[in-house]
Design a protein around this motif. Sequence first.
Motif: not given
Length: 254
Positions: A134-137, A146-151
């Motif tokens: 959910a956070l990635y989305q 930002a999503a790329w860095l989070a994962a």
Amino acid sequence: MQREEFERQLWLDYIHTHPDLGGLGIWPLDVKADYLTLLTLNHGPFSARHLTQTLQRMGYVCVTQYALADKGLIIHLLGAPGSSWLVLVELQLGALCTTPRNALLELIEQSHPQDCKGHNLLCRGRPWPMPSWALYQELEAEHPLAAWLAAMGPRVHHAGFDCQALGEPITALDKALGRAGMQCSTNRQNGIFPVSSSLEHRFYPAMPQKLVFRQGDEHRLCLGGLALAQKVLSESPATLGEELLPAHTRCEMA
């Protein structure tokens, strides 16, 4: 860590993350990438200010900087004799809206202190826990990087190869990659930054890899790739790395 060992660790992390790219076998293994594009963010030890200090101690020199205000990015080009160029792309957290920015910061703050220091911050993997799907989305909708860095954490996003060094024109290499199952993206910006019109450039997304998110959700995502580039004017004295980004994005940093 010596510069040669650092670059080797970057490459090993890259092909471990994208095994399909490491096993292409289209050009000799001893041909170095002309440049490595690395992603990070302007927070604590992961900021470009801290990372460039470490890289300079290894012998890299910061040649120029670029600003992409519309994307919330500052890009540092670093070079060293006999090494691949480093294109250090720093996401500015201030470019994110408050809710996703705070969610990403909360994730980053869960990093273990031992994973936030040392010479290998760019090749040791994600230092914080995996985000929830959910956070990635949420981050993907706000800013894909930002999503790329989070994962993925701060690391190599893609490697770029100079067709002249590979000894083949870009059209021939494109066909060879196509036969290997690698299809060229129609996005000239390779998902990160625009490329100068002085280069013919093609980006090839890696095969989707399975990622397991925090609650156990499994999803296949394409999170990187490789690029080919060749100069439009072969007699230009500048290196491919120096011509990579458009001239109008260059900036002087105070």
